[in-house]
Each structure stands twice: as C-alpha cells, then as structure tokens.
Design a protein around this motif. Structure first.
Motif, PDB file in Angstrom:
ATOM      1  N   LEU A 189       0.823  -1.209   0.000  1.00  0.00           N
ATOM      2  CA  LEU A 189       0.000   0.000   0.000  1.00  0.00           C
ATOM      3  C   LEU A 189       0.859   1.263   0.000  1.00  0.00           C
ATOM      4  N   VAL A 190       1.980   1.230   0.710  1.00  0.00           N
ATOM      5  CA  VAL A 190       2.850   2.409   0.777  1.00  0.00           C
ATOM      6  C   VAL A 190       3.469   2.708  -0.584  1.00  0.00           C
ATOM      7  N   VAL A 191       3.929   1.684  -1.292  1.00  0.00           N
ATOM      8  CA  VAL A 191       4.493   1.900  -2.628  1.00  0.00           C
ATOM      9  C   VAL A 191       3.449   2.536  -3.544  1.00  0.00           C
ATOM     10  N   LEU A 192       2.210   2.047  -3.481  1.00  0.00           N
ATOM     11  CA  LEU A 192       1.140   2.623  -4.290  1.00  0.00           C
ATOM     12  C   LEU A 192       0.897   4.086  -3.907  1.00  0.00           C
ATOM     13  N   LYS A 193       0.939   4.363  -2.617  1.00  0.00           N
ATOM     14  CA  LYS A 193       0.734   5.727  -2.139  1.00  0.00           C
ATOM     15  C   LYS A 193       1.800   6.675  -2.674  1.00  0.00           C
ATOM     16  N   LEU A 194       3.049   6.261  -2.691  1.00  0.00           N
ATOM     17  CA  LEU A 194       4.125   7.110  -3.198  1.00  0.00           C
ATOM     18  C   LEU A 194       3.941   7.407  -4.687  1.00  0.00           C
ATOM     19  N   LEU A 195       3.458   6.438  -5.433  1.00  0.00           N
ATOM     20  CA  LEU A 195       3.205   6.664  -6.861  1.00  0.00           C
ATOM     21  C   LEU A 195       2.088   7.693  -7.057  1.00  0.00           C
ATOM     22  N   ILE A 196       1.046   7.623  -6.231  1.00  0.00           N
ATOM     23  CA  ILE A 196      -0.064   8.569  -6.336  1.00  0.00           C
ATOM     24  C   ILE A 196       0.406   9.988  -6.007  1.00  0.00           C
ATOM     25  N   LEU A 197       1.234  10.130  -4.969  1.00  0.00           N
ATOM     26  CA  LEU A 197       1.739  11.453  -4.605  1.00  0.00           C
ATOM     27  C   LEU A 197       2.665  11.999  -5.690  1.00  0.00           C
ATOM     28  N   ALA A 198       3.429  11.120  -6.317  1.00  0.00           N
ATOM     29  CA  ALA A 198       4.270  11.563  -7.438  1.00  0.00           C
ATOM     30  C   ALA A 198       3.391  12.078  -8.578  1.00  0.00           C
ATOM     31  N   PHE A 199       2.268  11.414  -8.815  1.00  0.00           N
ATOM     32  CA  PHE A 199       1.315  11.869  -9.838  1.00  0.00           C
ATOM     33  C   PHE A 199       0.787  13.261  -9.490  1.00  0.00           C
ATOM     34  N   PHE A 200       0.443  13.487  -8.214  1.00  0.00           N
ATOM     35  CA  PHE A 200      -0.050  14.805  -7.809  1.00  0.00           C
ATOM     36  C   PHE A 200       1.007  15.882  -8.045  1.00  0.00           C
ATOM     37  N   VAL A 201       2.242  15.593  -7.656  1.00  0.00           N
ATOM     38  CA  VAL A 201       3.310  16.586  -7.788  1.00  0.00           C
ATOM     39  C   VAL A 201       3.516  16.956  -9.257  1.00  0.00           C
ATOM     40  N   ILE A 202       3.525  15.966 -10.146  1.00  0.00           N
ATOM     41  CA  ILE A 202       3.751  16.232 -11.569  1.00  0.00           C
ATOM     42  C   ILE A 202       2.630  17.110 -12.131  1.00  0.00           C
ATOM     43  N   VAL A 203       1.384  16.759 -11.833  1.00  0.00           N
ATOM     44  CA  VAL A 203       0.254  17.528 -12.369  1.00  0.00           C
ATOM     45  C   VAL A 203       0.203  18.921 -11.742  1.00  0.00           C
ATOM     46  N   ALA A 204       0.402  18.998 -10.414  1.00  0.00           N
ATOM     47  CA  ALA A 204       0.312  20.287  -9.730  1.00  0.00           C
ATOM     48  C   ALA A 204       1.406  21.240 -10.195  1.00  0.00           C
ATOM     49  N   PHE A 205       2.617  20.749 -10.401  1.00  0.00           N
ATOM     50  CA  PHE A 205       3.698  21.617 -10.863  1.00  0.00           C
ATOM     51  C   PHE A 205       3.465  22.105 -12.292  1.00  0.00           C
TER      52      PHE A 205
END
Length: 466
Positions: A189-205
């Motif tokens: 679950l943690v690995v999946l969570k890190l991928l989701i946060l990376a997705f947020f950072v890319i889109v937000a930036f």
C-alpha cells in the motif's frame, strides 16, 4: 491498599531485564528492514498531506513549507534519539519502554498514557479524512455523495461518521489475521501511495504559479510555529517503527536504519507535495476545503479523472496509516500489561496468529467511537500534544541512560551528544507551547485520569513492586 512510597515512582527497570524479557508467549521476529521502513512511511505520509493542509495552510500561508521544515527538523532530532534507544532496547512499547529504563515507573506510565492517546486520536483523525476522500470519489464516479448525517461527526454538521467506522473495522479484521500479513500488505500500500503522490506533484507543478507564493508569510513566524505544531502529529510514524522492536529481525541494526530511512523519505515528500499544492492554488482557498489535494487537481485540470486517481490513492494511503497506528497501540497495551501496570488480559496472544487479539478489539472500539462522534479539528492538536511529549521524553532518556549506564552496548549513538538531544527537547517544547489552550486542558484531563489508574491499580500490581 499498599503503603505509598515515593521511591516506587522512581523505580527503573534494568535495561538487561527490559531487553531480556521473553515470556513463553513472546512475539516472533518476522519484520525486515524494507517492511519496517514502509511501516514508518505508511504511518506518516498521508495525515499531514491528505488531511492537515486545510488546517495548516490557513495558519501559515505559503510558509506552510517552512512549517513542514520545522516539524521535520524536530522529528529528525528526535529520530536520532529514537535510533539510539531503539538499538539499545529493542522491545515492544517504544518510548514507554525507554522511559521505564531511564526515568522511572511513574513517568513511563504517563508516557504510555500519552502514546495511547496520540495513537487513538490520530487514528480517529485520519479515519475522518478517509471519509472525506471517499465522498469525493463518489462525486467523481457517480455524481453523488453521502449525506452529512452519516458522513460527518455531530460537531461538524452530521450525526454519525459511518465511513470512518467502516475503515477502523476493516483494519481490525486485517490485524486479527496476524502481524506478518499486515506489514506485508502495508508495504504494498505504501508503494502505491508514493506513486499517487508523485502523480499529484507532476500535475500540480504543471500549473504552478509563483504569484500564489506571495505574500509568503502572511501570519508571520507565529503562524509558521502554529502550523508546525498542528501538523506534527503526522510524524507519529517514528514512534510506530520503534513499537515493533520485539518483532524485528536483527533489531540492533534494523531499527536505527528503519527509523532514519523512513524519516528522510517522509520529510522530502512532505515538503515537495506542500510546495506543489500552494503553488497550484492560492493559500486562501485551503480553509474548509475537504479532500483538498483531489479538489486542487480537478480545479487545475478541469478533468474529473485526475481527482479520481488522487482520491483512490488517498483512500489506500489513509487505510495503511490507520492500520499501522492501530498496530502500534495494541503493542503498547501489551508492553504495559506485561509490566503489571495494566490488567493481564492485555498480554494474551491468540494461539494461531500470536497477536494480542483482545487489544485489537479494544483499540478498534475506542478509535471507532472517537471517529464517529468527534470532528476532525478537535482531534488533530491533541494528537500533536501526546506525540511531542513522548518525543521529548525519549530525548531526555538518551541523556539519562548515557549517564547511568555509559558502557551499555549501543548499536547506534546520537552524533554531537549532548547537543542534539537537548535541541530535540527544546524544539518539542516550542511546538507544545504553540498549541492552543483547549488542547492543554483536554490533555490535562487525560493525564489526570492516567494518574488515577496508576495510583489506584498500577503501582501495587507492578512487577517491580517489592
């Protein structure tokens, strides 16, 4: 009634006894470095980012980035102290066990009470946040959301927070299956969570606007300190790592590494996501915004699917956090019961899973009640108070243990001793001072109840008594 002796309050458990206690029903060592690091990351990332930004950003403005830096520095100083004590005393109970070996029984009991409070209240807070993202996902999928009556606590405009209770019940069922299965699933679950946060950072930036960072510090330094105090509960993961001390393989090496690695990963991600969030949306828009990161993506892209991806990630993320926090609380009850400070029923292990099942039921019931009936904003500061008190005592424990047993074998030593442990205490004290008065009052009530239990039951039933 046993006669009162002031010396009882100061009696310490020898370190050799703390580390050597392995009763016939001891906890098996099944957790490796990767699982332990993911345990810490899973307990930490999520609360501060997915839930607390709507409180922290209005308090500090774009300078919430500095609030995460301040909280991270405080956590880093404490993590180094935790690493030393965890490598020296690798047992269940974390800072409770450390306080018992260094500061005496009464302080250890109060620390245990602080840990039980911080774990229960933080789990309740993040369970409430889980319901917010679940509602946002329903909006993206079917254009419908649960009515406030079953999706919010009474003080937040509802009657009963059903999604939060469902989350706690699901985590309880998983924990009852045994710790090895729970930590393995948590790592995924943690690995999946890190991928989701990376997705947020890319889109937000991609929608980052420098003007959203001005004025950078609208509330001044006081606002930064207030925000840092309110979000500090998200660093509970450090303590959650050390509660697994009795179930970790090669603890003298694995515990310090797991603590430091999890903290470095967490702090870097916190700062990165916070910067992306305040750059993509004016800081004044955060107040009262539920499921904040998902809303930012929808507003930024105009596409519901980006919000949906974030909501799914948040739901998974917060599930893993609740799982780890509930796990930590059951192990603290186990350690305190084994010392005689709580009734013996809390140290019973299930014959098949070797897990303290009764503790899991009790913890789940307590957390579910808080999550169902108490609003999110009432829970957050109280969790920070308990966390900071426990962290400060760990740092004091390093100093005291160095003085009373300087030759004790240590798998890791805090650098720049005693400057770093003293700095850790000072940083924790500053953040505690920045918490509001009502938090101090609620905490005082909890400690008063703990004192009543100690003097009414624990002092005379302690294994060190006599």
């Amino acid at each position: 009634m046993a006669p009162f002796r002031a010396a009882d309050l100061l009696r310490r458990k020898p370190v050799a006894q703390v580390e050597g206690e392995h009763p016939p029903e001891h906890l098996p060592r099944t957790i490796g470095l990767f699982q332990l690091t993911m345990l810490g990351v899973g307990a930490t990332i999520g609360t501060g980012i997915f839930v607390a930004l709507t409180t922290a950003v209005p308090a500090a403005g774009p300078a919430v980035i500095l609030a995460f830096v301040l909280a991270g520095i405080t956590a880093a100083l404490t993590a180094l102290c935790y690493a030393e004590l965890a490598s020296t005393i690798p047992v269940s109970g974390s800072s409770y066990s450390y306080a018992y070996a260094t500061l005496g029984e009464f302080v250890a009991f109060i620390v245990g009470a602080c840990l039980l409070l911080e774990y229960a209240v933080s789990a309740s807070a993040i369970a409430v946040g889980w319901g917010q993202y679940l509602n946002e996902m329903l909006v993206d999928l079917v254009g419908w959301k649960m009515p406030d009556a079953i999706a919010k606590a009474p003080g937040a405009g509802g009657v009963f927070n059903l999604p939060a209770v469902v989350l706690v019940g699901s985590c309880m069922i998983l924990l009852l299956r045994g710790v090895k299965e729970s930590t393995t699933i948590n790592a995924v679950l943690v690995v999946l969570k890190l991928l989701i946060l990376a997705f947020f950072v890319i889109v937000a930036f991609s929608g980052f606007q420098a003007r959203n960072l001005t004025p950078f510090m609208p509330m001044g330094l006081a606002g930064v300190g207030t925000a840092a105090g309110s979000i500090f509960f998200s660093y509970i993961g450090i303590d959650a790592v050390s509660t697994a001390g009795e179930e970790v393989k090669d603890p003298h090496r694995t515990l310090p590494l797991g603590i430091v690695l999890s903290l470095l990963i967490v702090t870097a991600i916190y700062i990165l996501v916070a910067l992306a969030a305040v750059g993509a949306q004016p800081w004044t828009a955060f107040a009262g915004q539920e499921a904040g990161l998902a809303v930012i993506l929808r507003n930024l892209t105009g596409q519901a699917w980006t919000s949906l991806v974030l909501c799914v990630g948040a739901i998974v993320s917060i599930f893993s956090i609740t799982l780890v926090v509930m796990y930590g609380q059951t192990r603290i009850l186990y350690a305190m019961s084994r010392d005689g400070l709580l009734p013996k029923l809390f140290q019973r292990l299930d014959p098949r899973t070797r897990s303290p099942d009764l503790n899991t039921y009790v913890v789940a019931a307590f957390i579910a009640v808080l999550a169902a009936f108490v609003p999110l904003d009432v829970l957050m500061n109280l969790t920070s108070m308990g966390t900071l008190i426990a962290f400060a005592i760990v740092s004091l424990g390093v100093i005291i243990l160095r003085r009373i047993q300087p030759d004790l074998p240590r798998g890791y030593k805090v650098p720049l001793y005693p400057v770093l442990p003293v700095a850790s205490v000072a940083f924790c004290a500053y953040l505690v001072w920045k918490l509001p008065a009502d938090t101090w009052l609620l905490f005082a009530v909890w400690v008063a109840g703990a004192c009543a239990i100690y003097f009414g039951y624990s002092r005379k039933h302690s294994r060190l008594n006599g």
